[in-house]
Write a protein that holds these residues in place. Structure first.
Motif, PDB file in Angstrom:
ATOM      1  N   ALA A  30     -39.550 -20.143  12.389  1.00 57.67           N
ATOM      2  CA  ALA A  30     -39.628 -21.586  12.621  1.00 57.67           C
ATOM      3  C   ALA A  30     -38.287 -22.231  12.347  1.00 57.67           C
ATOM      4  CB  ALA A  30     -40.702 -22.204  11.726  1.00 57.67           C
ATOM      5  N   THR A  31     -38.037 -23.348  12.993  1.00 60.44           N
ATOM      6  CA  THR A  31     -36.765 -24.060  12.850  1.00 60.44           C
ATOM      7  C   THR A  31     -36.673 -24.703  11.482  1.00 60.44           C
ATOM      8  OG1 THR A  31     -36.779 -24.515  15.208  1.00 60.44           O
ATOM      9  CG2 THR A  31     -35.291 -25.835  13.843  1.00 60.44           C
ATOM     10  N   GLN A  32     -35.563 -24.526  10.805  1.00 58.93           N
ATOM     11  CA  GLN A  32     -35.361 -25.092   9.483  1.00 58.93           C
ATOM     12  C   GLN A  32     -34.932 -26.534   9.606  1.00 58.93           C
ATOM     13  OE1 GLN A  32     -32.621 -22.933   7.087  1.00 58.93           O
ATOM     14  NE2 GLN A  32     -32.550 -24.449   5.452  1.00 58.93           N
ATOM     15  N   GLN A  33     -35.553 -27.429   8.812  1.00 63.17           N
ATOM     16  CA  GLN A  33     -35.178 -28.832   8.798  1.00 63.17           C
ATOM     17  C   GLN A  33     -34.091 -29.066   7.765  1.00 63.17           C
ATOM     18  OE1 GLN A  33     -38.608 -31.283   8.255  1.00 63.17           O
ATOM     19  NE2 GLN A  33     -39.645 -30.532  10.097  1.00 63.17           N
ATOM     20  N   SER A  34     -33.301 -30.099   8.007  1.00 62.31           N
ATOM     21  CA  SER A  34     -32.183 -30.401   7.128  1.00 62.31           C
ATOM     22  C   SER A  34     -32.669 -30.698   5.713  1.00 62.31           C
ATOM     23  CB  SER A  34     -31.414 -31.606   7.688  1.00 62.31           C
ATOM     24  OG  SER A  34     -30.368 -31.962   6.828  1.00 62.31           O
ATOM     25  N   GLY A  35     -32.024 -30.101   4.719  1.00 65.47           N
ATOM     26  CA  GLY A  35     -32.338 -30.373   3.331  1.00 65.47           C
ATOM     27  C   GLY A  35     -33.609 -29.723   2.835  1.00 65.47           C
ATOM     28  N   GLN A  36     -34.185 -28.804   3.558  1.00 63.66           N
ATOM     29  CA  GLN A  36     -35.438 -28.170   3.164  1.00 63.66           C
ATOM     30  C   GLN A  36     -35.234 -26.670   3.056  1.00 63.66           C
ATOM     31  OE1 GLN A  36     -39.091 -28.377   5.747  1.00 63.66           O
ATOM     32  NE2 GLN A  36     -39.603 -30.002   4.308  1.00 63.66           N
ATOM     33  N   ALA A  37     -35.915 -26.063   2.113  1.00 64.39           N
ATOM     34  CA  ALA A  37     -35.787 -24.623   1.926  1.00 64.39           C
ATOM     35  C   ALA A  37     -36.230 -23.892   3.176  1.00 64.39           C
ATOM     36  CB  ALA A  37     -36.627 -24.180   0.725  1.00 64.39           C
ATOM     37  N   ALA A  38     -35.579 -22.770   3.456  1.00 70.84           N
ATOM     38  CA  ALA A  38     -35.822 -22.042   4.696  1.00 70.84           C
ATOM     39  C   ALA A  38     -37.245 -21.493   4.775  1.00 70.84           C
ATOM     40  CB  ALA A  38     -34.815 -20.913   4.830  1.00 70.84           C
ATOM     41  N   THR A  39     -37.925 -21.308   3.605  1.00 72.10           N
ATOM     42  CA  THR A  39     -39.256 -20.702   3.615  1.00 72.10           C
ATOM     43  C   THR A  39     -40.370 -21.734   3.473  1.00 72.10           C
ATOM     44  OG1 THR A  39     -39.083 -20.337   1.226  1.00 72.10           O
ATOM     45  CG2 THR A  39     -38.396 -18.535   2.679  1.00 72.10           C
ATOM     46  N   GLU A  40     -40.054 -23.019   3.455  1.00 68.57           N
ATOM     47  CA  GLU A  40     -41.064 -24.058   3.250  1.00 68.57           C
ATOM     48  C   GLU A  40     -40.937 -25.178   4.273  1.00 68.57           C
ATOM     49  OE1 GLU A  40     -42.082 -24.021  -1.492  1.00 68.57           O
ATOM     50  OE2 GLU A  40     -40.321 -25.155  -0.859  1.00 68.57           O
ATOM     51  N   ARG A  41     -42.058 -25.828   4.517  1.00 67.98           N
ATOM     52  CA  ARG A  41     -42.102 -27.002   5.390  1.00 67.98           C
ATOM     53  C   ARG A  41     -43.185 -27.935   4.869  1.00 67.98           C
ATOM     54  NH1 ARG A  41     -46.650 -27.189   8.281  1.00 67.98           N
ATOM     55  NH2 ARG A  41     -47.802 -25.272   8.710  1.00 67.98           N
ATOM     56  N   ALA A  42     -43.193 -29.170   5.335  1.00 64.10           N
ATOM     57  CA  ALA A  42     -44.243 -30.105   4.959  1.00 64.10           C
ATOM     58  C   ALA A  42     -45.556 -29.704   5.620  1.00 64.10           C
ATOM     59  CB  ALA A  42     -43.860 -31.521   5.375  1.00 64.10           C
ATOM     60  N   CYS A  43     -46.673 -29.881   4.939  1.00 59.82           N
ATOM     61  CA  CYS A  43     -47.986 -29.512   5.460  1.00 59.82           C
ATOM     62  C   CYS A  43     -48.306 -30.287   6.743  1.00 59.82           C
ATOM     63  CB  CYS A  43     -49.054 -29.784   4.401  1.00 59.82           C
ATOM     64  SG  CYS A  43     -50.751 -29.599   4.966  1.00 59.82           S
TER      65      CYS A  43
END
Length: 235
Positions: free
Chosen positions: A104-117
């Motif tokens: 999955a595409t990484q969002q700016s300022g967010q850990a590469a292994t996590e995203r918002a629910c």
């Protein structure tokens, strides 16, 4: 407009055109078929092409490479003619962090292994919101999710617009839009936001896919990307 008129002026014009084509042929428009994403299409061409869409893929089942495509992608130049009026084009989403899918595409300022629910949350009490995954938060994050009507000179289409693309239409974050929408004293500001979006002509990148809703099969259009038109370059 009369096609192939029985008129001496038409015969002369056609003869002149054919003579010109022998020495300096003019480039001709090439129609794209079968859900390809190359050329720009009219809304009518999009709708007609999507009549050939295959059924939506079944979870866990391999795709039939010999059958009709389940997804078509289109480039469309169209005008936004109608915005949602029956409800707010935003929803309250869960801000809890969950594991990100592989690739999955990484969002700016967010850990590469996590995203918002990003699941929809419902309010259960003061400063208490819960999503379907069981996460509880005090302050949800609002995200855009709405339907718009777009049209060109041939047809109208209803398209689904999500957060990143909708920001380009409305010009404000969904949290700011929600505050303005829910405050009656800011009605004039809300109308200015809508005025910025409606009757605006843009280039749409559409994704078409069939779905079954209440035993009825239909084609849904999602806006994957949108951009302004560079009129001089386009001409």
């Amino acid at each position: 407009m009369e096609m192939n008129p029985d008129d001496s002026r038409a015969f002369a014009l056609k003869a002149k055109y054919e003579e010109f084509q022998k020495t300096r042929p003019m480039p001709m428009r090439v129609s794209t078929q079968g859900g390809t994403s190359g050329g720009r299409k009219t809304a009518q061409e999009v709708r007609e092409e999507d009549m050939q869409l295959g059924p939506p893929p079944v979870m866990g089942q391999p795709l039939d490479t010999n059958g009709p495509k389940a997804i078509h992608r289109h480039n469309l130049q169209a005008t936004i003619s109608q915005l949602p009026t029956d409800r707010m084009p935003c929803y309250a989403s869960c801000p809890a962090l969950v594991a990100r899918a592989v690739g999955a595409t990484q969002q700016s300022g967010q850990a590469a292994t996590e995203r918002a629910c990003q699941k929809k949350v419902t309010q259960e009490g003061p400063n208490m919101w819960r999503c379907a995954n069981g996460h509880v938060c005090q302050n949800p994050t609002f995200r855009y999710l709405c339907k718009m009507q777009v049209m060109d000179h041939t047809e109208c289409l209803e398209v689904n617009v999500f957060d990143a693309v909708a920001k380009q239409f409305f010009g404000v974050e969904a949290d700011a839009y929600t505050r303005i929408y829910e405050d009656p004293s800011l009605e004039a500001q809300l109308q200015q936001i809508h005025k910025r979006a409606v009757w605006r002509r843009m280039l749409f990148r559409l994704r078409a896919q069939k779905e079954v809703w209440q035993d009825v099969e239909r084609v849904r259009y999602h806006v994957d990307d949108v951009s302004s038109i560079a009129f001089a370059k386009d001409a």
